[in-house]
Write a protein that holds these residues in place. Structure first.
Motif, PDB file in Angstrom:
ATOM      1  N   VAL A  34      -6.732  27.475 -31.136  1.00 23.81           N
ATOM      2  CA  VAL A  34      -6.352  26.177 -32.059  1.00 23.81           C
ATOM      3  C   VAL A  34      -7.326  25.047 -31.300  1.00 23.81           C
ATOM      4  CG1 VAL A  34      -3.557  26.470 -31.375  1.00 23.81           C
ATOM      5  CG2 VAL A  34      -5.039  25.693 -29.391  1.00 23.81           C
ATOM      6  N   GLY A  35      -7.053  24.050 -31.748  1.00 23.16           N
ATOM      7  CA  GLY A  35      -8.368  22.832 -31.959  1.00 23.16           C
ATOM      8  C   GLY A  35      -8.319  22.286 -30.667  1.00 23.16           C
ATOM      9  N   GLU A  36      -9.708  21.883 -29.852  1.00 20.65           N
ATOM     10  CA  GLU A  36      -9.292  21.040 -28.870  1.00 20.65           C
ATOM     11  C   GLU A  36      -9.122  19.867 -28.715  1.00 20.65           C
ATOM     12  OE1 GLU A  36     -13.619  21.558 -27.620  1.00 20.65           O
ATOM     13  OE2 GLU A  36     -14.052  23.471 -27.870  1.00 20.65           O
ATOM     14  N   VAL A  37      -8.253  19.111 -27.066  1.00 25.78           N
ATOM     15  CA  VAL A  37      -8.509  17.861 -27.404  1.00 25.78           C
ATOM     16  C   VAL A  37      -9.350  17.321 -25.837  1.00 25.78           C
ATOM     17  CG1 VAL A  37      -6.338  18.312 -28.581  1.00 25.78           C
ATOM     18  CG2 VAL A  37      -6.590  17.748 -25.650  1.00 25.78           C
ATOM     19  N   THR A  38      -9.108  15.588 -26.270  1.00 23.15           N
ATOM     20  CA  THR A  38      -9.669  15.077 -24.583  1.00 23.15           C
ATOM     21  C   THR A  38      -8.898  14.767 -24.150  1.00 23.15           C
ATOM     22  OG1 THR A  38     -11.378  13.945 -26.322  1.00 23.15           O
ATOM     23  CG2 THR A  38     -11.253  13.530 -24.117  1.00 23.15           C
ATOM     24  N   VAL A  39      -8.905  14.836 -22.658  1.00 17.23           N
ATOM     25  CA  VAL A  39      -8.001  15.281 -21.740  1.00 17.23           C
ATOM     26  C   VAL A  39      -7.804  13.676 -21.303  1.00 17.23           C
ATOM     27  CG1 VAL A  39      -6.883  15.408 -18.782  1.00 17.23           C
ATOM     28  CG2 VAL A  39      -8.180  17.120 -20.804  1.00 17.23           C
ATOM     29  N   PRO A  40      -6.363  12.691 -21.664  1.00 17.43           N
ATOM     30  CA  PRO A  40      -6.540  11.393 -21.309  1.00 17.43           C
ATOM     31  C   PRO A  40      -6.283  11.031 -18.917  1.00 17.43           C
ATOM     32  CG  PRO A  40      -4.201  12.351 -21.610  1.00 17.43           C
ATOM     33  CD  PRO A  40      -5.369  13.490 -21.462  1.00 17.43           C
ATOM     34  N   ASP A  41      -6.990  10.657 -19.199  1.00 14.60           N
ATOM     35  CA  ASP A  41      -6.593   9.703 -17.088  1.00 14.60           C
ATOM     36  C   ASP A  41      -5.374   9.663 -17.006  1.00 14.60           C
ATOM     37  OD1 ASP A  41      -6.828   8.986 -15.514  1.00 14.60           O
ATOM     38  OD2 ASP A  41      -7.671   7.655 -14.735  1.00 14.60           O
ATOM     39  N   ILE A  42      -3.918  10.289 -16.941  1.00 13.30           N
ATOM     40  CA  ILE A  42      -2.748  10.104 -16.769  1.00 13.30           C
ATOM     41  C   ILE A  42      -2.631   8.996 -14.693  1.00 13.30           C
ATOM     42  CG2 ILE A  42      -1.478  11.466 -18.373  1.00 13.30           C
ATOM     43  CD1 ILE A  42      -1.038  13.276 -16.380  1.00 13.30           C
ATOM     44  N   VAL A  43      -3.556   9.712 -14.120  1.00 10.14           N
ATOM     45  CA  VAL A  43      -2.919   9.195 -12.575  1.00 10.14           C
ATOM     46  C   VAL A  43      -2.394   7.542 -12.430  1.00 10.14           C
ATOM     47  CG1 VAL A  43      -4.280   9.019 -10.658  1.00 10.14           C
ATOM     48  CG2 VAL A  43      -4.884  11.273 -11.762  1.00 10.14           C
ATOM     49  N   GLY A  44      -1.717   7.670 -11.673  1.00  6.04           N
ATOM     50  CA  GLY A  44      -1.476   6.439 -11.829  1.00  6.04           C
ATOM     51  C   GLY A  44      -0.095   5.710 -12.111  1.00  6.04           C
ATOM     52  N   LEU A  45      -0.189   6.422 -13.676  1.00  5.82           N
ATOM     53  CA  LEU A  45       0.937   6.396 -14.140  1.00  5.82           C
ATOM     54  C   LEU A  45       3.036   7.105 -13.414  1.00  5.82           C
ATOM     55  CD1 LEU A  45       0.539   7.075 -18.004  1.00  5.82           C
ATOM     56  CD2 LEU A  45       0.263   5.119 -16.832  1.00  5.82           C
ATOM     57  N   ILE A  46       3.455   6.503 -14.191  1.00  2.00           N
ATOM     58  CA  ILE A  46       4.695   7.197 -13.980  1.00  2.00           C
ATOM     59  C   ILE A  46       5.595   8.627 -14.624  1.00  2.00           C
ATOM     60  CG2 ILE A  46       7.481   7.120 -13.821  1.00  2.00           C
ATOM     61  CD1 ILE A  46       6.755   3.668 -14.137  1.00  2.00           C
ATOM     62  N   VAL A  47       5.172   9.521 -13.645  1.00  5.23           N
ATOM     63  CA  VAL A  47       5.603  10.865 -14.126  1.00  5.23           C
ATOM     64  C   VAL A  47       6.649  10.789 -16.258  1.00  5.23           C
ATOM     65  CG1 VAL A  47       6.667  12.543 -14.161  1.00  5.23           C
ATOM     66  CG2 VAL A  47       5.816  12.024 -12.187  1.00  5.23           C
ATOM     67  N   THR A  48       7.492   9.969 -16.058  1.00  3.00           N
ATOM     68  CA  THR A  48       7.983  10.197 -17.054  1.00  3.00           C
ATOM     69  C   THR A  48       7.142   9.664 -18.730  1.00  3.00           C
ATOM     70  OG1 THR A  48       9.463   8.423 -16.492  1.00  3.00           O
ATOM     71  CG2 THR A  48      10.099  10.125 -17.195  1.00  3.00           C
ATOM     72  N   HIS A  49       6.044   8.737 -18.187  1.00  4.56           N
ATOM     73  CA  HIS A  49       5.800   7.543 -19.268  1.00  4.56           C
ATOM     74  C   HIS A  49       3.981   8.746 -19.418  1.00  4.56           C
ATOM     75  CE1 HIS A  49       2.630   5.301 -20.790  1.00  4.56           C
ATOM     76  NE2 HIS A  49       3.183   5.026 -20.778  1.00  4.56           N
ATOM     77  N   ALA A  50       3.468   9.533 -18.123  1.00  9.87           N
ATOM     78  CA  ALA A  50       2.399  10.318 -18.617  1.00  9.87           C
ATOM     79  C   ALA A  50       3.122  11.549 -18.570  1.00  9.87           C
ATOM     80  CB  ALA A  50       1.787  11.007 -16.791  1.00  9.87           C
ATOM     81  N   ARG A  51       4.109  11.991 -18.994  1.00  7.98           N
ATOM     82  CA  ARG A  51       4.492  12.802 -20.236  1.00  7.98           C
ATOM     83  C   ARG A  51       4.754  12.944 -21.424  1.00  7.98           C
ATOM     84  NH1 ARG A  51      10.428  14.175 -18.648  1.00  7.98           N
ATOM     85  NH2 ARG A  51       9.621  15.565 -17.174  1.00  7.98           N
ATOM     86  N   ASP A  52       4.595  11.458 -22.036  1.00  5.68           N
ATOM     87  CA  ASP A  52       4.282  10.953 -23.351  1.00  5.68           C
ATOM     88  C   ASP A  52       3.419  11.242 -23.479  1.00  5.68           C
ATOM     89  OD1 ASP A  52       7.811  10.882 -22.951  1.00  5.68           O
ATOM     90  OD2 ASP A  52       7.300   8.381 -23.144  1.00  5.68           O
TER      91      ASP A  52
END
Length: 122
Positions: free
Chosen positions: A9-27
């Motif tokens: 499958v294709g590659e993606v760039t990992v976003p920065d989710i540190v500091g986000l509420i877990v439910t928002h980070a999941r989205d």
């Protein structure tokens, strides 16, 4: 470079989710084509670990900006935000003003026959 996820499958760039509420980070992770996970596959699902309360992502692996396979697992650690699930749950809105409100009055039933409405005069 950490390759996590299904091959072919294709590659993606990992976003920065540190500091986000877990439910928002999941989205956010899902929008990038990634799945949030904990570091222990034997733990309960992430949703069960972060409910109730407000949980914030404290670390993530791989690091933001890394490349990984689409639909791979973005591993997080999280902690409950202070004031999370404790405290009152009722709304803090003021109660409505009852001035001028009236209810339709139903005539009282005949005391000799409970539950029956009086008949209008002929």
């Amino acid at each position: 470079m950490t390759w996590t996820g299904p091959s072919g499958v294709g590659e993606v760039t990992v976003p920065d989710i540190v500091g986000l509420i877990v439910t928002h980070a999941r989205d956010v992770a899902w929008e990038f084509g990634l799945i949030l996970a904990t570091d222990d596959p034997d733990r309960p699902p992430l949703g069960a670990l972060t409910w109730p309360g407000v949980w914030v992502v404290t670390t993530q692996r791989p690091a933001p900006g890394s490349r990984m396979r689409r639909m791979g697992f973005l591993v997080i650690e999280f902690e409950e935000q202070s004031g999370g699930s404790a405290g009152d749950r009722e709304p803090r809105r003021p109660p409505p003003h009852l001035d001028g409100l009236t209810a339709e009055l139903v005539p009282e039933a005949d005391p000799g026959q409970p539950g029956e409405r009086p008949r209008p005069p002929h």
